[in-house]
Scaffold this active site. Structure first.
Site, PDB file in Angstrom:
ATOM      1  N   HIS A 188      29.578  43.773  50.957  1.00  0.00           N
ATOM      2  CA  HIS A 188      28.929  44.607  49.942  1.00  0.00           C
ATOM      3  C   HIS A 188      27.444  44.768  50.271  1.00  0.00           C
ATOM      4  CE1 HIS A 188      32.566  43.624  47.608  1.00  0.00           C
ATOM      5  NE2 HIS A 188      32.302  44.747  46.959  1.00  0.00           N
ATOM      6  N   LYS A 194      24.050  42.964  45.704  1.00  0.00           N
ATOM      7  CA  LYS A 194      25.127  42.304  44.945  1.00  0.00           C
ATOM      8  C   LYS A 194      24.785  40.832  44.729  1.00  0.00           C
ATOM      9  CE  LYS A 194      30.169  41.857  44.664  1.00  0.00           C
ATOM     10  NZ  LYS A 194      30.168  42.387  43.280  1.00  0.00           N
TER      11      LYS A 194
END
Length: 269
Positions: free
Chosen positions: A158, A162
């Protein structure tokens, strides 16, 4: 009074919040009736369209979620665990469908949703996309078909903003693999290897998190045995897939019996 469901978006200024606002306003199946931000945020009392740098949408950003929820038939919530628990109680009070895409929730926090689900529909999933939920089902089937000669490793990537790891989707995949094997994920989860860890334990399910750049979401489930490997993969290139799935869940939940559901229910998988 229109029959088209009214939707409230929480965490309006975030990447997912803004994508959800765009998805709802572009839809002919739902109306944007409210947007919520935390107290003290710069967007409070502004038109959300203007705050996003575009044309006015006629919806003012508020820090009073209950007032917003009272006008709505559904709430879509991609925020933080503590905020989601607060929103769950208020959505239940307003009898709104509560779609939860928040990740990083502990088992205790998830269990805390139970009282709200007695009064309202809750649809919670670590990932709202059709492709990921198909991957979850495939993972369960493959894990059930292969014995522990096949080591299972879940690798997720990600963007660098995040804050939780493993991702909610990775945990969904881990739960599916564990269910396929007839074990509890908590008993076989292997995370964060570093240093002299010793040999891999037979039957464990490993997790690895990659964080970098603007990766939207990448998930691999690796089944590795001597002489062969099977890799199931999903790559997301646009977070609009999550917003579309969340809106689908909000519409699906209209008229359903109060309780807790997931995207497998929504998609009929």
């Amino acid at each position: 009074m229109t029959h088209i469901p009214g939707i409230v978006i929480t965490g309006a200024s975030g990447r997912m919040g803004q994508m959800l606002i765009k998805t709802v306003t572009d839809s002919d199946q739902a109306r944007l009736v409210g947007v919520v931000e935390r107290k003290g945020h710069d967007w409070i009392d502004q038109d959300v369209g203007t705050a996003m740098g575009g044309q006015a949408l006629g919806v003012t950003v508020t820090d009073d979620p209950l007032e917003a929820f009272a006008q709505a038939q559904a709430v879509i919530d991609f925020t933080a665990p503590e905020a989601t628990l607060e929103f769950a109680a208020l959505a239940a009070q307003a009898r709104c469908v509560h779609v939860i895409g928040t990740t990083g929730m502990s088992d205790e926090q998830i269990a805390s949703l139970e009282p709200a689900s007695r009064h309202a529909v809750i649809v919670r999933a670590g990932n709202m996309s059709l492709g990921v939920n198909l991957l979850v089902q495939l993972t369960k089937k493959v894990a059930a078909a292969l014995d522990e000669d096949f080591d299972i490793e879940i690798i997720e990537g990600h963007h660098h903003h995040k804050v939780d790891a493993p991702s909610g989707t990775a945990l969904m995949l881990g739960e599916a693999a564990a269910e396929g094997r007839g074990v509890r994920l908590a008993d076989v989860s292997d995370r964060g290897r570093d240093g002299i860890t010793g040999a891999r334990k037979r039957g464990d399910i490993g997790f690895h998190a990659i964080r970098g750049g603007d990766i939207v979401g990448e998930h691999d489930v690796l089944f590795a045995a001597p002489g062969e490997r099977i890799v199931l993969r999903h790559l997301a290139s646009d977070r609009a897939i999550f917003a579309r799935g969340a809106l689908k869940a909000a519409l699906w939940g209209q008229g359903k019996t109060p309780g807790q559901y997931d995207m497998v229910d929504v998609l009929g998988l």
